[in-house]
Design a protein around this motif. Structure first.
Motif, PDB file in Angstrom:
ATOM      1  N   PHE A  46       0.892  -1.034  -0.155  1.00  0.00           N
ATOM      2  CA  PHE A  46      -0.226   0.045   0.389  1.00  0.00           C
ATOM      3  C   PHE A  46       0.517   0.647  -0.684  1.00  0.00           C
ATOM      4  N   GLY A  47       1.902   0.655  -0.096  1.00  0.00           N
ATOM      5  CA  GLY A  47       2.787   1.857  -0.035  1.00  0.00           C
ATOM      6  C   GLY A  47       3.212   2.632   1.101  1.00  0.00           C
ATOM      7  N   LEU A  48       3.172   2.577   2.467  1.00  0.00           N
ATOM      8  CA  LEU A  48       3.570   2.931   3.655  1.00  0.00           C
ATOM      9  C   LEU A  48       4.295   2.186   3.995  1.00  0.00           C
ATOM     10  N   PRO A  49       5.436   2.804   4.117  1.00  0.00           N
ATOM     11  CA  PRO A  49       6.583   3.008   5.371  1.00  0.00           C
ATOM     12  C   PRO A  49       6.609   1.941   6.108  1.00  0.00           C
ATOM     13  N   ALA A  50       8.141   1.512   5.483  1.00  0.00           N
ATOM     14  CA  ALA A  50       8.699   0.254   6.575  1.00  0.00           C
ATOM     15  C   ALA A  50       8.899   0.089   7.805  1.00  0.00           C
ATOM     16  N   VAL A  51       8.988  -0.616   8.349  1.00  0.00           N
ATOM     17  CA  VAL A  51       9.380  -0.307   9.828  1.00  0.00           C
ATOM     18  C   VAL A  51      10.120  -1.108  10.281  1.00  0.00           C
ATOM     19  N   SER A  52      11.399  -0.098  10.401  1.00  0.00           N
ATOM     20  CA  SER A  52      12.551  -0.661  11.393  1.00  0.00           C
ATOM     21  C   SER A  52      12.838  -1.691  12.813  1.00  0.00           C
ATOM     22  N   GLU A  53      13.190  -2.423  12.514  1.00  0.00           N
ATOM     23  CA  GLU A  53      13.319  -2.953  13.569  1.00  0.00           C
ATOM     24  C   GLU A  53      14.073  -2.457  14.338  1.00  0.00           C
ATOM     25  N   ASP A  54      14.240  -1.210  14.734  1.00  0.00           N
ATOM     26  CA  ASP A  54      14.970  -0.402  15.646  1.00  0.00           C
ATOM     27  C   ASP A  54      14.669   1.546  16.481  1.00  0.00           C
ATOM     28  N   ASP A  55      13.180   1.223  15.478  1.00  0.00           N
ATOM     29  CA  ASP A  55      11.536   1.858  15.668  1.00  0.00           C
ATOM     30  C   ASP A  55      10.596   0.677  16.798  1.00  0.00           C
ATOM     31  N   ARG A  56      10.567   1.375  18.429  1.00  0.00           N
ATOM     32  CA  ARG A  56      11.169   0.515  19.477  1.00  0.00           C
ATOM     33  C   ARG A  56       8.960   0.015  19.439  1.00  0.00           C
ATOM     34  N   GLU A  57       8.885   1.258  19.420  1.00  0.00           N
ATOM     35  CA  GLU A  57       6.804   1.655  19.750  1.00  0.00           C
ATOM     36  C   GLU A  57       6.695   1.177  18.717  1.00  0.00           C
ATOM     37  N   PRO A  58       6.886   1.755  17.051  1.00  0.00           N
ATOM     38  CA  PRO A  58       6.103   0.788  16.504  1.00  0.00           C
ATOM     39  C   PRO A  58       5.640  -0.895  16.540  1.00  0.00           C
ATOM     40  N   LEU A  59       7.526  -1.204  16.845  1.00  0.00           N
ATOM     41  CA  LEU A  59       8.055  -2.567  16.710  1.00  0.00           C
ATOM     42  C   LEU A  59       6.985  -3.214  17.630  1.00  0.00           C
ATOM     43  N   GLY A  60       6.924  -2.631  18.771  1.00  0.00           N
ATOM     44  CA  GLY A  60       5.640  -3.409  20.226  1.00  0.00           C
ATOM     45  C   GLY A  60       4.680  -3.810  20.011  1.00  0.00           C
ATOM     46  N   LEU A  61       3.947  -2.716  19.019  1.00  0.00           N
ATOM     47  CA  LEU A  61       3.011  -2.447  18.560  1.00  0.00           C
ATOM     48  C   LEU A  61       2.712  -3.511  17.421  1.00  0.00           C
ATOM     49  N   LEU A  62       3.719  -3.683  16.999  1.00  0.00           N
ATOM     50  CA  LEU A  62       2.850  -4.885  15.917  1.00  0.00           C
ATOM     51  C   LEU A  62       3.412  -6.749  16.638  1.00  0.00           C
ATOM     52  N   HIS A  63       3.631  -6.205  17.504  1.00  0.00           N
ATOM     53  CA  HIS A  63       4.032  -7.882  17.921  1.00  0.00           C
ATOM     54  C   HIS A  63       2.798  -7.856  18.566  1.00  0.00           C
ATOM     55  N   THR A  64       2.169  -7.631  19.535  1.00  0.00           N
ATOM     56  CA  THR A  64       0.784  -7.322  20.781  1.00  0.00           C
ATOM     57  C   THR A  64      -0.202  -7.248  19.899  1.00  0.00           C
ATOM     58  N   LEU A  65      -0.704  -6.597  18.950  1.00  0.00           N
ATOM     59  CA  LEU A  65      -2.057  -5.677  18.887  1.00  0.00           C
ATOM     60  C   LEU A  65      -1.838  -7.479  17.601  1.00  0.00           C
ATOM     61  N   SER A  66      -3.171  -7.431  17.595  1.00  0.00           N
ATOM     62  CA  SER A  66      -3.893  -8.556  16.188  1.00  0.00           C
ATOM     63  C   SER A  66      -3.926  -7.466  14.732  1.00  0.00           C
ATOM     64  N   THR A  67      -4.075  -8.490  14.011  1.00  0.00           N
ATOM     65  CA  THR A  67      -3.530  -7.731  12.681  1.00  0.00           C
ATOM     66  C   THR A  67      -5.030  -6.528  12.121  1.00  0.00           C
ATOM     67  N   PRO A  68      -6.397  -6.707  12.773  1.00  0.00           N
ATOM     68  CA  PRO A  68      -7.690  -5.857  12.642  1.00  0.00           C
ATOM     69  C   PRO A  68      -7.043  -4.519  13.424  1.00  0.00           C
ATOM     70  N   GLN A  69      -6.697  -4.832  14.578  1.00  0.00           N
ATOM     71  CA  GLN A  69      -6.134  -2.857  15.400  1.00  0.00           C
ATOM     72  C   GLN A  69      -4.580  -2.955  15.090  1.00  0.00           C
ATOM     73  N   VAL A  70      -3.719  -3.451  13.827  1.00  0.00           N
ATOM     74  CA  VAL A  70      -2.223  -3.203  13.483  1.00  0.00           C
ATOM     75  C   VAL A  70      -3.361  -2.478  12.073  1.00  0.00           C
ATOM     76  N   LEU A  71      -3.787  -2.697  11.410  1.00  0.00           N
ATOM     77  CA  LEU A  71      -4.497  -2.390  10.314  1.00  0.00           C
ATOM     78  C   LEU A  71      -5.410  -1.244  10.922  1.00  0.00           C
ATOM     79  N   GLU A  72      -5.710  -0.644  11.554  1.00  0.00           N
ATOM     80  CA  GLU A  72      -6.123   1.013  12.246  1.00  0.00           C
ATOM     81  C   GLU A  72      -5.241   1.733  13.092  1.00  0.00           C
TER      82      GLU A  72
END
Length: 173
Positions: A46-72
């Motif tokens: 979808f042309g959105l920027p990738a999340v880096s392994e160094d981006d701790r906050e978004p990385l944490g969200l990707l790891h803990t949220l369900s896919t519908p939550q990540v999409l939101e």
């Protein structure tokens, strides 16, 4: 010996627990790298920027949220419906190579079963069984409750209640 009377507010614990409920990601399986690769794949579609392994906050969200939550959280509202469809079509098996079982669990589970039942309650959906199979854990589990078995993802109690209902076990046991 003085025995303390049980509290009126706390249920008495069973002498031996009947059931152990575990999470998948971050407990039984190291999945951060696989989750990051999966979501970065979706972001790229979808042309959105990738999340880096160094981006701790978004990385944490990707790891803990369900896919519908990540999409939101990560997708603009105008792209969410298409992103949901894309997420359903992505074959998660392409990302299993990034999964690692947490060390020691197979031995622990082998010692607990039987008599104790062991279940997983995870915000994962269709990929849960693939992930647990890839980690060599399926043979050591009695039941897996996924987001498909509850109405709301954790931290809501729906998945835990689904596991308890499956085994007809009361919370205090």
């Amino acid at each position: 010996m003085h025995r303390q009377r049980p509290s009126l507010y706390a249920p008495a614990m069973a002498a031996r627990p009947l059931l152990l409920i575990l999470d998948c990601d971050g407990v039984l399986v190291r999945s951060e790298r696989a989750n990051l690769a999966y979501y970065n794949h979706l972001f790229g579609l979808f042309g959105l920027p990738a999340v880096s392994e160094d981006d701790r906050e978004p990385l944490g969200l990707l790891h803990t949220l369900s896919t519908p939550q990540v999409l939101e959280v990560f997708f603009p509202a105008r792209q969410r419906d298409r992103a949901r469809e894309a997420a359903r079509r992505v074959d998660f098996s392409a990302f299993l190579r990034f999964m690692e079982p947490e060390p020691g669990w197979i031995d622990v589970l082998a010692r607990l079963r039987p008599p104790m039942k062991v279940a997983v309650a995870t915000n994962r959906g269709d990929s849960a069984h693939q992930v647990l199979r890839a980690a060599g854990l399926c043979l050591h589990l009695d039941f897996v409750a996924t987001i498909r078995d509850g109405t709301r993802p954790k931290p809501h109690p729906d998945l835990l209640l689904a596991v308890l209902a499956h085994f007809a076990v009361r919370p205090e046991n």
